[in-house]
Design a protein around this motif. Structure first.
Motif, PDB file in Angstrom:
ATOM      1  N   GLY A   1     -42.626  -0.080 -23.236  1.00  0.00           N
ATOM      2  CA  GLY A   1     -43.388   1.016 -23.847  1.00  0.00           C
ATOM      3  C   GLY A   1     -44.726   0.541 -24.335  1.00  0.00           C
TER       4      GLY A   1
ATOM      5  N   GLU B   1     -40.466   3.397 -21.385  1.00  0.00           N
ATOM      6  CA  GLU B   1     -40.732   4.673 -20.781  1.00  0.00           C
ATOM      7  C   GLU B   1     -39.875   5.072 -19.488  1.00  0.00           C
ATOM      8  OE1 GLU B   1     -44.890   4.621 -19.622  1.00  0.00           O
ATOM      9  OE2 GLU B   1     -45.516   5.816 -21.694  1.00  0.00           O
TER      10      GLU B   1
ATOM     11  N   ARG C   1     -42.217  11.584 -16.977  1.00  0.00           N
ATOM     12  CA  ARG C   1     -41.989  10.304 -17.822  1.00  0.00           C
ATOM     13  C   ARG C   1     -42.012  10.369 -19.206  1.00  0.00           C
ATOM     14  NH1 ARG C   1     -45.668   5.304 -15.159  1.00  0.00           N
ATOM     15  NH2 ARG C   1     -45.169   4.595 -17.113  1.00  0.00           N
ATOM     16  N   LYS C   2     -41.153  10.037 -19.909  1.00  0.00           N
ATOM     17  CA  LYS C   2     -40.731  10.032 -21.156  1.00  0.00           C
ATOM     18  C   LYS C   2     -40.637   8.565 -21.998  1.00  0.00           C
ATOM     19  CE  LYS C   2     -38.248  14.623 -20.560  1.00  0.00           C
ATOM     20  NZ  LYS C   2     -37.138  15.191 -20.841  1.00  0.00           N
ATOM     21  N   THR C   3     -41.011   8.910 -23.107  1.00  0.00           N
ATOM     22  CA  THR C   3     -41.187   7.548 -24.117  1.00  0.00           C
ATOM     23  C   THR C   3     -39.872   7.628 -24.955  1.00  0.00           C
ATOM     24  OG1 THR C   3     -43.536   7.494 -23.917  1.00  0.00           O
ATOM     25  CG2 THR C   3     -42.415   6.209 -25.493  1.00  0.00           C
TER      26      THR C   3
ATOM     27  N   SER D   1     -41.337  11.079 -26.873  1.00  0.00           N
ATOM     28  CA  SER D   1     -42.599  11.496 -26.254  1.00  0.00           C
ATOM     29  C   SER D   1     -43.212  12.475 -27.040  1.00  0.00           C
ATOM     30  CB  SER D   1     -42.123  12.090 -24.801  1.00  0.00           C
ATOM     31  OG  SER D   1     -41.264  11.382 -24.242  1.00  0.00           O
TER      32      SER D   1
ATOM     33  N   VAL E   1     -45.145  10.390 -29.864  1.00  0.00           N
ATOM     34  CA  VAL E   1     -46.247   9.521 -29.180  1.00  0.00           C
ATOM     35  C   VAL E   1     -47.081  10.294 -28.704  1.00  0.00           C
ATOM     36  CG1 VAL E   1     -46.845   7.872 -27.052  1.00  0.00           C
ATOM     37  CG2 VAL E   1     -44.509   7.810 -28.334  1.00  0.00           C
TER      38      VAL E   1
END
Length: 792
Positions: free
Chosen positions: A340, A372, A382-384, A410, A413
């Motif tokens: 990340g 991620e 894409r997801k954090t 996500s 962020v």
């Protein structure tokens, strides 16, 4: 035997029988000789016996051949008491006899033996009388012993088994339905499990009156069809559960059934307890599942091999696509993921061994990573996430699995990034605001110094005041843009819509921009469609839209550039396009050009003022009209095009409007004006301006002082500031309206609050007009002179 019979000397026989046998005897002897079964004939009154070879085996060597031709009673002394009465019975014409498994003792090898026989005794009859007896017999001692053994085994078996057993004789009623049963046989377990003693020979209803007819009917069906019956049922009168098997005894339909059953009450209670426990466990699992599904974090449970065996709703939602339960351990660890942001390995691919779940399965305690992930949606996203895990161990400490948790951050962020960008924009905005405010303040300050230190020169004073007015107007426009954005963002703008022709909007906008275009030496080309371009909108706001677009083109086009303003019809829309040959835009700038506080990079030859609010206002105002706006550019130094599309109205005949006669100025009669403002300098300057127009102004610096002055000398007009030190201008307006001496005065709010809801509040309290600081003294003069404000 045939040889013995043939050798027998009948003439020497004491029987005195004739040499020629009677026909019945001949038939009997012929039957005896041809049979393989033990057979004999007792003949005459003396019952002399003749027999075949099969019967000789029964007599044994001790009696044969002496028994041949002798009186039968002498041959069977041991059984004489049994046989002799039966022979007399047959000889006397009372009929034949048949016995099965009957005891008739004999002596063999010098030993008396109990022999069981099957035998029949039938009369030999000639034309006149019964002459003898034909006997057919079989020694069934072996079968008898076997049956007795089997019977004993049967009783021993059923007596020792723990299952209850009974044999029932079904008793049918008048309608040929089973009405009752009689117990033929029961075992010890039957008495033990039912508590019924000595049931043999008794009826079922006699012992258990509560028996239901359905059960008897089912027993009857088994007896008739031969189909076995198996059922588990609760027997109320026993207060027990029984596991019952019923079967027909015999190969043909009859009325005898066997019933085998055992008490399963304990088992049933265990099953019910188990079912209760299972239901409780299911409820607990459902409750746990509901808790897990309600959790806003993705949770998965893996076995010791890393295979996911349980996931919650958020886990499925987070990954999207395939069900995570379909992942094998290796497939899960091979999902695409990166370290990340703001981590030591930010942006690098996450290896299989770095997944927290894999590390937990190796025994690591609570590993955690900011990563991620790439979802399995189509298209993927894409997801954090914050990924963590923990090992699961059994009571002996052996690792049996792991729990993995992924928290989707996500949005956080993204929000943090947007906040950083917003902070950057805010800082840029404050810097721009300070710059834009200092720019007009500098000439205003210089003009003030000039007026203070030089001798009055009418021409110089005129030039100086013109500069001050122009800079004040520019500062006012800045503040108006800021307030306009705020009002629109909070939904406080109310459009005054009507049918208008956009050609009028184009004309007004071009007129307003004339001086600025000349100042930059730009050439404006206007192209309008010949047909009417009617829309339903607020003319003043649409003029503001076009002016802002033209102003943007002026700012970012080199001096001497060309600007095209085009009005066209396209299907059900009317389009306004403003095109320039200026500095153009990058693709990134096109995506953000309508954001607030956005401006292109400054060039030394660009005269770029403002706060970057013009295009943001354009988009908001256009959307309020149900339209759209878009920006296009081929790239830097390739110019830009901004196109506004608005819904088109159908053309209709224009209404004839009677001209409104121009208002004539009223004769000034030294109108008394009360100025109420706690800002002494502002009040003094406004008073001087009004005095120059010929009015008689007075100043009050608080609401209380204003009431006292108004009572002493009622004013014609009151100019009220809203924020006052004792109570606000709205309350002051209410009191002035309630006072008979000041009830008819014209009340004008003069305030720094520009929100429309503030002016509405003022009208509700009796205020007639609303002015925003800095006050346009010319418009205020028009109000006082004409009794209304003329629209420009």
């Amino acid at each position: 035997m045939g040889k013995l019979i043939r050798q027998f000397d009948w003439n020497a026989s004491p029987l005195g029988l004739p040499r020629h046998w009677p026909l019945p005897l001949k038939v009997a002897v012929q039957l005896i000789l041809s049979s393989h079964h033990p057979m004999l004939v007792w003949w005459g009154d003396e019952l002399i016996q003749f027999y075949n070879d099969a019967y000789r085996q029964t007599l044994g060597p001790e009696r044969h051949p002496a028994a041949l031709g002798q009186c039968g009673a002498q041959s069977w002394v041991e059984a004489g008491a049994i046989i002799e009465p039966e022979l007399r019975h047959v000889m006397s014409g009372q009929g034949a006899l048949w016995h099965e498994d009957r005891l008739a003792p004999v002596t063999r090898h010098g030993t008396r033996q109990d022999i069981w026989w099957n035998y029949s005794l039938g009369p030999i009859v000639d034309e006149s009388a019964i002459r003898g007896v034909l006997a057919i017999c079989s020694d069934v001692s072996a079968q008898h012993v076997l049956r007795e053994s089997l019977s004993q085994s049967y009783h021993s078996l059923f007596g020792s088994m723990d299952q209850a057993f009974c044999v029932l004789e079904l008793l049918y009623g008048p309608g040929k339905e089973v009405d009752d049963c009689r117990y033929i046989e029961t075992n010890a377990a039957f008495a033990h499990q039912t508590g019924i003693r000595d049931a043999k020979g008794k009826r079922l209803r006699e012992l258990t009156p509560e028996i239901d007819g359905d059960w008897l009917c089912r027993l009857g069906k088994t007896a008739q069809t031969g189909l076995p019956l198996h059922v588990q049922r609760e027997v109320p009168w026993l207060k027990r559960w029984l596991d019952i098997d019923a079967f027909r005894i015999g190969d043909t339909p009859g009325n005898i059934v066997g019933v085998l059953f055992r008490d399963v009450t304990g088992q049933k209670r265990d099953e019910q307890a188990l079912e209760t426990s299972r239901a409780a466990a299911q409820q607990e699992r459902a409750r746990l599942q509901a808790i897990l599904d309600a959790a806003p974090i993705a949770i998965g449970v893996a076995d010791a091999d890393g295979k996911l065996i349980h996931v919650n709703y958020e886990k499925r939602r987070l990954w999207g696509g395939a069900d995570p339960l379909s992942f094998s351990a290796s497939e899960y660890a091979q999902r695409k993921a990166w370290h990340g942001p703001e981590t030591p390995k930010a942006g690098q691919l996450l290896s299989e061994d770095e997944w927290p779940l894999v590390r937990a399965l190796r025994g690591e305690d609570r590993p955690r990573e900011l990563i991620e992930i790439e979802t399995l949606d189509t298209p993927s996203a894409r997801k954090t996430v914050v990924a963590s895990a923990a090992p699961v161990r059994d009571s002996e400490g052996a690792l049996v699995g792991a729990v993995t948790v992924l928290m989707d951050i996500s949005e956080r962020v993204r929000a943090e990034e947007e906040l950083r960008q917003a902070n950057t924009r805010k800082d840029n905005f404050l810097a721009m605001l300070a710059h834009e405010l200092r720019n007009p303040l500098a000439p205003i300050a210089a003009a003030s110094e000039l007026l203070a230190h030089r001798a009055p020169d009418p021409e110089r004073v005129r030039q100086t005041t013109t500069i001050i007015g122009r800079q004040v107007k520019y500062m006012t426009e800045l503040l108006d843009d800021l307030l306009e954005v705020t009002r629109i963002a909070h939904g406080l703008v109310v459009l005054q819509k009507r049918r208008i022709d956009l050609k009028d909007v184009i004309a007004h906008s071009s007129e307003q921009m004339h001086s600025r275009l000349e100042g930059r030496k730009h050439t404006l080309h206007v192209h309008c469609a010949p047909a009417p371009t009617i829309v339903y909108g607020d003319e003043r706001r649409l003029v503001q839209v076009v002016v802002n677009l033209l102003n943007n083109a002026v700012k970012y086009t080199h001096p001497g550039g060309n600007i095209d303003l085009k009005l066209t019809l396209k299907d059900s829309q009317v389009e306004i396009a403003v095109r320039d040959n200026g500095i153009g835009m990058s693709a990134e700038m096109i995506d953000r050009v309508f954001d607030m506080f956005m401006q292109a990079e400054r060039n030394n030859d660009m005269v770029q003022g403002g706060l970057g609010l013009g295009l943001a206002l354009v988009r908001q105002l256009v959307e309020l009209h149900g339209g759209t706006v878009r920006a296009e550019s081929a790239g830097l130094d390739q110019g830009s095009t901004f196109t506004v599309a608005l819904p088109r109205c159908e053309e209709r005949a224009a209404a004839v409007v009677a001209p409104v006669p121009a208002s004539s100025p009223r004769t000034l009669t030294a109108t008394n004006v009360l100025i109420v403002d706690d800002n002494v300098d502002a009040a003094e300057m406004l008073a001087q301006c009004l005095e120059s127009f010929g009015y008689l102004p007075r100043i009050a610096n608080s609401a209380t002082q204003a009431i006292d002055m108004a009572n002493a000398t009622p004013p014609d007009v009151c100019l009220l500031n809203i924020v006052l030190p004792d109570f606000d201008g709205y309350e002051l307006a209410r009191r002035l309206r309630a006072n008979p001496r000041t009830h008819g005065a014209t009340l004008v709010a003069v305030t720094g609050f520009a929100e429309e809801h503030e002016s509405n509040d003022g009208y509700d309290t009796g205020i007639n007009f609303h002015f925003v600081k800095p006050v346009d003294t010319q418009r205020l003069h028009e109000l006082l002179a004409y009794g209304h404000i003329r629209r420009s």
